[in-house]
Design a protein around this motif. Structure first.
Motif, mmCIF file in Angstrom:
data_model
loop_
_atom_site.group_PDB
_atom_site.id
_atom_site.type_symbol
_atom_site.label_atom_id
_atom_site.label_comp_id
_atom_site.label_asym_id
_atom_site.label_seq_id
_atom_site.Cartn_x
_atom_site.Cartn_y
_atom_site.Cartn_z
ATOM 1 N N LYS A 1 48.692 49.827 66.286
ATOM 2 C CA LYS A 1 48.663 49.442 64.882
ATOM 3 C C LYS A 1 48.422 50.619 63.954
ATOM 4 N N THR A 2 48.884 50.447 62.708
ATOM 5 C CA THR A 2 48.548 51.361 61.621
ATOM 6 C C THR A 2 47.567 50.636 60.707
ATOM 7 N N ALA A 3 46.414 51.255 60.463
ATOM 8 C CA ALA A 3 45.352 50.621 59.675
ATOM 9 C C ALA A 3 45.481 51.018 58.207
ATOM 10 N N MET A 4 45.022 50.132 57.325
ATOM 11 C CA MET A 4 45.169 50.334 55.882
ATOM 12 C C MET A 4 43.853 50.080 55.158
ATOM 13 N N ILE A 5 43.556 50.931 54.163
ATOM 14 C CA ILE A 5 42.429 50.713 53.255
ATOM 15 C C ILE A 5 42.998 50.646 51.844
ATOM 16 N N PRO A 6 42.817 49.540 51.116
ATOM 17 C CA PRO A 6 43.287 49.479 49.722
ATOM 18 C C PRO A 6 42.584 50.537 48.866
ATOM 19 N N ARG A 7 43.337 51.084 47.923
ATOM 20 C CA ARG A 7 42.780 52.110 47.034
ATOM 21 C C ARG A 7 42.341 51.453 45.730
ATOM 22 N N LEU A 8 41.089 51.692 45.375
ATOM 23 C CA LEU A 8 40.510 51.119 44.169
ATOM 24 C C LEU A 8 40.547 52.157 43.050
ATOM 25 N N THR A 9 41.014 51.729 41.872
ATOM 26 C CA THR A 9 41.065 52.636 40.738
ATOM 27 C C THR A 9 40.773 51.847 39.462
ATOM 28 N N ILE A 10 40.934 52.487 38.313
ATOM 29 C CA ILE A 10 40.568 51.876 37.030
ATOM 30 C C ILE A 10 41.782 51.810 36.118
ATOM 31 N N ASP A 11 41.955 50.672 35.476
ATOM 32 C CA ASP A 11 43.020 50.475 34.502
ATOM 33 C C ASP A 11 42.395 50.206 33.134
ATOM 34 N N SER A 12 42.794 50.981 32.132
ATOM 35 C CA SER A 12 42.256 50.810 30.771
ATOM 36 C C SER A 12 43.333 50.431 29.767
ATOM 37 N N SER A 13 44.487 49.972 30.263
ATOM 38 C CA SER A 13 45.615 49.731 29.361
ATOM 39 C C SER A 13 46.038 48.270 29.274
ATOM 40 N N SER A 14 45.402 47.384 30.011
ATOM 41 C CA SER A 14 45.899 46.013 30.099
ATOM 42 C C SER A 14 45.124 44.996 29.275
ATOM 43 N N TRP A 15 43.840 45.249 29.015
ATOM 44 C CA TRP A 15 43.021 44.247 28.346
ATOM 45 C C TRP A 15 42.227 44.874 27.210
ATOM 46 N N LEU A 16 42.012 44.051 26.175
ATOM 47 C CA LEU A 16 41.151 44.431 25.052
ATOM 48 C C LEU A 16 39.982 43.458 24.991
ATOM 49 N N GLU A 17 38.825 43.950 24.606
ATOM 50 C CA GLU A 17 37.672 43.095 24.376
ATOM 51 C C GLU A 17 37.048 43.524 23.049
ATOM 52 N N GLU B 1 38.830 57.983 42.511
ATOM 53 C CA GLU B 1 38.049 58.023 41.279
ATOM 54 C C GLU B 1 36.616 58.484 41.565
ATOM 55 N N PRO B 2 35.942 59.050 40.555
ATOM 56 C CA PRO B 2 34.503 59.276 40.698
ATOM 57 C C PRO B 2 33.791 57.936 40.902
ATOM 58 N N ILE B 3 32.906 57.880 41.874
ATOM 59 C CA ILE B 3 32.234 56.624 42.202
ATOM 60 C C ILE B 3 31.481 56.059 41.009
ATOM 61 N N GLU B 4 30.807 56.915 40.267
ATOM 62 C CA GLU B 4 30.018 56.428 39.134
ATOM 63 C C GLU B 4 30.905 55.719 38.110
ATOM 64 N N ARG B 5 32.138 56.177 37.959
ATOM 65 C CA ARG B 5 33.053 55.525 37.012
ATOM 66 C C ARG B 5 33.424 54.129 37.507
ATOM 67 N N LEU B 6 33.645 53.979 38.800
ATOM 68 C CA LEU B 6 33.969 52.659 39.341
ATOM 69 C C LEU B 6 32.810 51.687 39.158
ATOM 70 N N LEU B 7 31.614 52.164 39.404
ATOM 71 C CA LEU B 7 30.449 51.283 39.372
ATOM 72 C C LEU B 7 30.023 50.912 37.958
ATOM 73 N N ASN B 8 30.679 51.498 36.970
ATOM 74 C CA ASN B 8 30.378 51.157 35.580
ATOM 75 C C ASN B 8 31.544 50.454 34.899
ATOM 76 N N ALA B 9 32.530 50.023 35.668
ATOM 77 C CA ALA B 9 33.671 49.286 35.118
ATOM 78 C C ALA B 9 33.371 47.793 35.221
ATOM 79 N N PHE B 10 32.631 47.268 34.254
ATOM 80 C CA PHE B 10 32.211 45.874 34.290
ATOM 81 C C PHE B 10 33.361 44.953 33.865
ATOM 82 N N PRO B 11 33.439 43.752 34.440
ATOM 83 C CA PRO B 11 34.494 42.798 34.054
ATOM 84 C C PRO B 11 34.234 42.191 32.680
ATOM 85 N N PHE B 12 35.054 41.167 32.348
ATOM 86 C CA PHE B 12 34.981 40.542 31.025
ATOM 87 C C PHE B 12 33.601 39.986 30.724
#
Length: 389
Positions: free
Chosen positions: A194-210, A143-154
């Protein structure tokens, strides 16, 4: 010696001693500091792009008395340069308060930075700078970094309360992808087996309404994998389901058994233990797994006896483990780290059959799953339908 002279000598000694004591000459007012909470790094057009995010801690502390709907004002500094340090100093030029790095909790790298720069160069400054700690959560993203940094929680909370900063809290409730500390990832990177892993961070807009409107929230969706410093590829959350059952720190995951696409029963599964064995047949190595899990019944759509439920549970776990192993093999990654016990305890066999490209010829043999159903909730069987009047 007269008493007056003794007093003067003592006073002179105290005065001279006090002049050599260090004072708080370099103290800083804590309200005049910019406290960073996350560091993100991208690589574009042969330049590093650094994002420095800071939270307003005074607002976090006053949240209890804040008016409903009060917006959290996290700020982001952006710098570009030919190196990461160069980009950071570009941000310094416009800072209004001195920047403090000791509160950073998360580091995010974009996929193109991981592929084009490499994890060692990306982390050199982070590990070298004394204010930054080792126990930072590590993520990758498409994802674009700016989009991640503007995804505020509830409730307009700060990102300091989000999945980005506290992924372990969500993992305890639903252990779908294990969060990774930076120091643990680097340890796995330098460990040859060993095989190393980095979790992938993304944005979901379909699960919650506010307020009746969809809101964008952070989720972990898949992961990036590395063998040493080599980037191997990306797998989705669905492809990684089987990895959960080889994680001894897995807290709880749901598992739904279906019959012709209709749900039959849903379990909540917890890891008990697993063991990796191996055998060499026809010149190639075969992994054999013994997995023990414990589960409880969360929902029933059909009445089944305990033996049948155990059988279905064991078959489903085996199927998902095999599916995940195959998905990893398609990108050349031992994502279950089945070769690591062989690397540690049978190093000569690891060198003969797994070193280099040896994993490509290895195979997954038997997967023996032993399930224990610890309880069925408040009911022993399916709740009967109420009789018609």
């Amino acid at each position: 010696m007269p008493k007056l002279l003794l007093k003067l000598c003592a006073l002179l000694t105290i005065t001279l001693s006090s002049m050599t004591i260090a004072g708080c000459w370099d103290y800083k007012n804590i309200d005049r500091m910019n406290y960073l909470t996350s560091l993100s790094i991208d690589y574009e057009n042969e330049q590093f792009v650094v994002y420095l995010q800071s939270a307003q801690f005074s607002e976090i502390a006053r949240r209890e008395g804040a008016p409903v709907g009060a917006k959290q004002n996290d700020v982001v500094g952006i710098g570009k340069g030919k190196s990461i340090a160069d980009a950071m100093f570009k941000v310094y030029k416009s800072e209004q308060f001195p920047i403090y790095w000791g509160h950073i909790k998360t580091v995010i790298f974009t996929k193109r930075a991981l592929r084009n720069v490499g994890i060692i160069d990306l982390t050199d400054l982070i590990n070298r700078y004394r204010e930054i700690r080792y126990n930072l959560w590590l993520f990758g993203t498409d994802e674009p970094i700016e989009r991640l940094l503007n995804a505020f929680p509830f409730y307009n909370r700060s990102l300091y309360d989000s999945l980005m900063m506290k992924p372990d809290e969500s993992y305890r409730q639903f252990s779908y992808i294990k969060p990774v500390y930076l120091y643990r990832f680097l340890s796995d990177t330098y460990e040859r087996g060993k095989t190393a892993m980095i979790p992938r961070l993304t944005i979901d807009s379909s699960s919650w309404l506010e307020g009746g409107k969809p809101i964008s929230l952070l989720i972990m969706d898949g992961a990036f994998f590395f063998k040493g410093t080599d980037f191997l590829g990306t797998l989705t959350t669905e492809q990684l389901i089987g990895k959960r059952y080889l994680d001894e720190k897995m807290f709880r995951v749901p598992l739904t058994i279906e019959n012709e696409e209709n749900p039959v029963i849903t379990f909540v599964v917890r890891m008990k233990k697993f063991k990796v064995r191996y055998a060499v047949r026809d010149g190639r190595l075969n992994f054999n797994l013994d997995i023990k899990v414990k589960a409880f019944i969360d929902e029933m759509q059909q009445n089944l006896d305990e033996a049948k439920m155990r059988q279905l549970l064991e078959q489903e776990v085996e199927k998902t483990v095999r599916s995940t192993y195959d998905a990893g093999k398609n990108i050349g990654a031992d994502i279950l780290n089945l070769g690591y016990p062989i690397f540690k305890y049978h190093h000569s066999d690891w060198k003969s059959y797994l070193r280099g490209e040896g994993f490509a010829s290895a195979a997954l043999g038997s997967v023996r799953v032993q399930a224990m159903i610890i309880h069925s909730g408040k009911y022993k069987g399916r709740i009967a339908e109420s009789p018609k009047s």
